[in-house]
Write a protein that holds these residues in place. Structure first.
Motif, short mmCIF file in Angstrom:
data_model
loop_
_atom_site.label_atom_id
_atom_site.label_comp_id
_atom_site.label_asym_id
_atom_site.label_seq_id
_atom_site.Cartn_x
_atom_site.Cartn_y
_atom_site.Cartn_z
N LEU A 5 46.99 29.39 42.67
CA LEU A 5 47.51 29.08 41.28
C LEU A 5 47.75 27.55 40.82
O LEU A 5 47.41 27.17 39.98
CB LEU A 5 48.57 29.88 40.99
CG LEU A 5 48.29 31.32 40.93
CD1 LEU A 5 49.26 32.04 41.23
CD2 LEU A 5 48.05 31.74 39.44
N PHE A 165 37.33 35.27 30.26
CA PHE A 165 38.31 35.85 30.79
C PHE A 165 38.23 36.79 31.65
O PHE A 165 38.74 37.21 32.68
CB PHE A 165 39.55 36.23 29.68
CG PHE A 165 40.52 35.07 29.54
CD1 PHE A 165 41.71 35.11 30.14
CD2 PHE A 165 40.09 34.13 28.54
CE1 PHE A 165 42.69 34.26 30.04
CE2 PHE A 165 41.24 33.07 28.20
CZ PHE A 165 42.40 33.30 28.88
N TYR A 168 36.88 35.50 35.12
CA TYR A 168 38.10 34.72 35.79
C TYR A 168 39.10 35.68 36.10
O TYR A 168 39.50 35.66 37.22
CB TYR A 168 38.58 33.83 34.67
CG TYR A 168 39.80 33.31 35.17
CD1 TYR A 168 40.21 32.44 36.21
CD2 TYR A 168 41.05 33.76 34.58
CE1 TYR A 168 41.64 32.01 36.60
CE2 TYR A 168 42.50 33.38 34.77
CZ TYR A 168 42.65 32.42 35.79
OH TYR A 168 43.68 32.23 36.18
N GLY A 169 39.32 36.56 35.30
CA GLY A 169 40.27 37.65 35.81
C GLY A 169 39.92 38.42 36.92
O GLY A 169 40.62 39.00 37.95
N TYR B 70 42.68 41.48 30.72
CA TYR B 70 43.73 40.67 30.01
C TYR B 70 45.18 40.88 30.42
O TYR B 70 45.83 39.90 30.64
CB TYR B 70 43.57 40.80 28.40
CG TYR B 70 42.49 40.61 28.05
CD1 TYR B 70 41.50 39.60 28.43
CD2 TYR B 70 41.67 41.18 26.94
CE1 TYR B 70 40.16 39.37 27.85
CE2 TYR B 70 40.67 40.91 26.08
CZ TYR B 70 39.68 40.12 26.86
OH TYR B 70 38.46 39.83 26.33
N LEU B 72 45.98 41.91 33.34
CA LEU B 72 46.18 41.19 34.68
C LEU B 72 46.37 39.96 34.57
O LEU B 72 47.22 39.48 35.34
CB LEU B 72 44.79 41.50 35.59
CG LEU B 72 44.69 40.79 36.75
CD1 LEU B 72 46.08 41.70 37.71
CD2 LEU B 72 43.57 40.85 37.48
N VAL B 73 45.73 39.17 33.73
CA VAL B 73 45.80 37.67 33.63
C VAL B 73 47.32 37.44 32.97
O VAL B 73 48.07 36.81 33.24
CB VAL B 73 44.82 36.83 32.68
CG1 VAL B 73 45.21 35.84 32.12
CG2 VAL B 73 43.57 37.18 33.13
N LEU B 76 49.94 38.07 35.75
CA LEU B 76 49.61 36.90 36.82
C LEU B 76 50.55 35.73 36.32
O LEU B 76 51.20 35.12 37.00
CB LEU B 76 48.29 36.68 36.97
CG LEU B 76 47.41 37.45 37.94
CD1 LEU B 76 46.14 37.10 38.21
CD2 LEU B 76 48.14 37.49 39.53
#
Lengths: 224, 82
Positions: A5, A165, A168-169, B70, B72-73, B76
Motif C-alpha cells: 500500500l 476503479f 485497480y480494485g 467499490y 472492497l476499495v 481497504l
C-alpha cells in the motif's frame, strides 16, 4: 503488507513544488511495454504462408479483435482497432506479470488504470466531436430535455471512475487476498492456485472487460 | 485500562470495513449469479451461440461486480489508511 500500500517512491523537487513517482509502477509498466514490443516483433519477424506458432496466435488474436471492433463500430472499426487491441494486450501482460516472482502488476497502481481510462475517455469524446460536430456533441448533453444536463455530465465522469476503479480494485484486491491467505496457511499449497486464479483468470477477464467497455463507450459516443 | 480516541477510531474503521464489505458483497453476488443463470439458460437453448453468450455474460458480470469492488476499495482504505 505495508509495502503493497505504500510503494517506494522517487521524489523530485523543482523549486518549491515536489512531486513523487511510484518507482515500481514506472519500471514495471516500462517492462510491460517492452515485453509487448518484443512479442510483436518476434511474431511478425518472419511472416510466412505456413505460420509458426507465434505468428499463428498473433493472427488469430488480430482477427478476433478486428471482428469485435467492426461488429460494434461498423465501417469505423478499423480506426479504433489498434487502440482497443493494444489496451487489451497491455493490461493482459500487466496483470499476468503479478504471477512471476520479483515482478508486480503496474495495474495495481490507481495511477496506471486512471491513465488508461482517461485515454479511452479522451478518444471517445474526440471522436464524438469529429463525427457529430461540436454543436451536435454539446446538444447530446441536453437530451432528452434541458434539466438532465448535470446528470449527463456526471454520468460521463462516472464512466472514467468506474472503469479505473474496477481494474485497480480487482488487481489490488487479488494481491491483498493472496498475501493474507498465504500468511494464514503458512505459504502451503494454496498460494500457487490462487496466483493462477487471480493472476491468469481474473487478469484475463478484467483486461477483456476493460477493452470491451472502452469500445462500448466509443461506439456510444460516435453513434448518431 | 482506558480507551483512547485513536483506538476508538481504529475500532470504528475496522467495524466499518467489515460492514462495508459484507453489505457491498450482496448486490454483486445476486447480480452475477442471476447473469450466470440466464446465460446458462441461453446456452441450453442455443448452444451454437455459446461463445457470444459467454463473452456477453463476462462483460455484464464485470460491470455488476464494480459495486462490490467499490466496497472492497473502501474497506481497504478503512483498514490500511484510516
Amino acid at each position: 503488507m505495508n509495502d503493497i500500500l505504500n510503494p517506494s517512491q522517487w521524489v523530485f523537487a523543482i523549486g518549491d513544488a515536489s512531486f513523487a513517482l511510484n518507482a515500481e509502477t514506472v519500471v514495471m509498466s516500462l517492462f510491460a511495454a517492452l515485453a509487448l514490443v518484443l512479442l510483436s516483433y518476434a511474431a511478425s519477424r518472419r511472416v510466412s504462408m505456413v505460420p509458426n506458432i507465434l505468428q499463428n496466435s498473433a493472427e488469430m488474436f488480430v482477427e478476433g479483435f478486428f471482428d469485435l471492433t467492426s461488429s460494434s463500430l461498423g465501417a469505423r472499426g478499423s480506426r479504433y482497432f489498434a487502440l482497443i487491441a493494444t489496451t487489451f494486450l497491455y493490461i493482459l501482460i500487466s496483470n499476468w506479470m503479478g504471477v512471476a516472482p520479483y515482478l508486480s502488476e503496474p495495474t495495481r497502481d490507481l495511477n496506471t488504470t486512471l491513465a488508461l481510462a482517461l485515454i479511452g475517455f479522451s478518444v471517445a469524446h474526440y471522436s464524438a466531436i469529429r463525427v457529430k460536430g461540436f454543436k451536435g456533441y454539446v446538444k447530446a448533453y441536453f437530451e432528452p430535455f434541458f434539466l438532465i444536463f448535470p446528470l449527463n455530465v456526471i454520468g460521463e465522469l462516472a464512466k472514467v471512475v468506474s472503469l479505473s476503479f474496477r481494474l485497480y480494485g480487482n488487481i489490488m484486491g487479488g494481491a491483498v487476498i493472496i498475501l493474507v491467505v498465504s500468511d494464514l496457511v503458512r505459504q502451503l499449497v494454496l498460494p500457487p492456485l490462487m496466483m493462477i486464479f487471480f493472476g491468469f483468470f481474473v487478469g484475463t477477464v478484467q483486461a477483456f472487460v476493460f477493452a470491451m467497455l472502452t469500445l462500448t463507450y466509443i461506439s456510444l459516443a460516435v453513434r448518431d | 485500562m482506558e480507551i483512547t480516541g485513536t483506538e476508538l477510531v481504529r475500532a470504528a474503521a475496522l467495524l466499518g470495513a467489515g460492514i462495508a464489505m459484507g453489505f457491498g458483497a450482496i448486490g454483486p453476488g445476486i447480480g452475477e449469479g442471476f447473469t450466470a443463470g440466464k446465460a446458462c439458460e441461453g446456452i441450453a437453448r442455443a448452444p451454437e451461440h455459446a461463445n457470444l453468450l459467454t463473452r456477453t455474460m463476462l462483460v455484464g458480470q464485470a460491470v455488476s461486480e464494480s459495486t462490490g469492488i467499490y466496497a472492497l476499495v473502501v474497506a481497504l482504505l478503512l483498514i490500511f489508511v484510516v
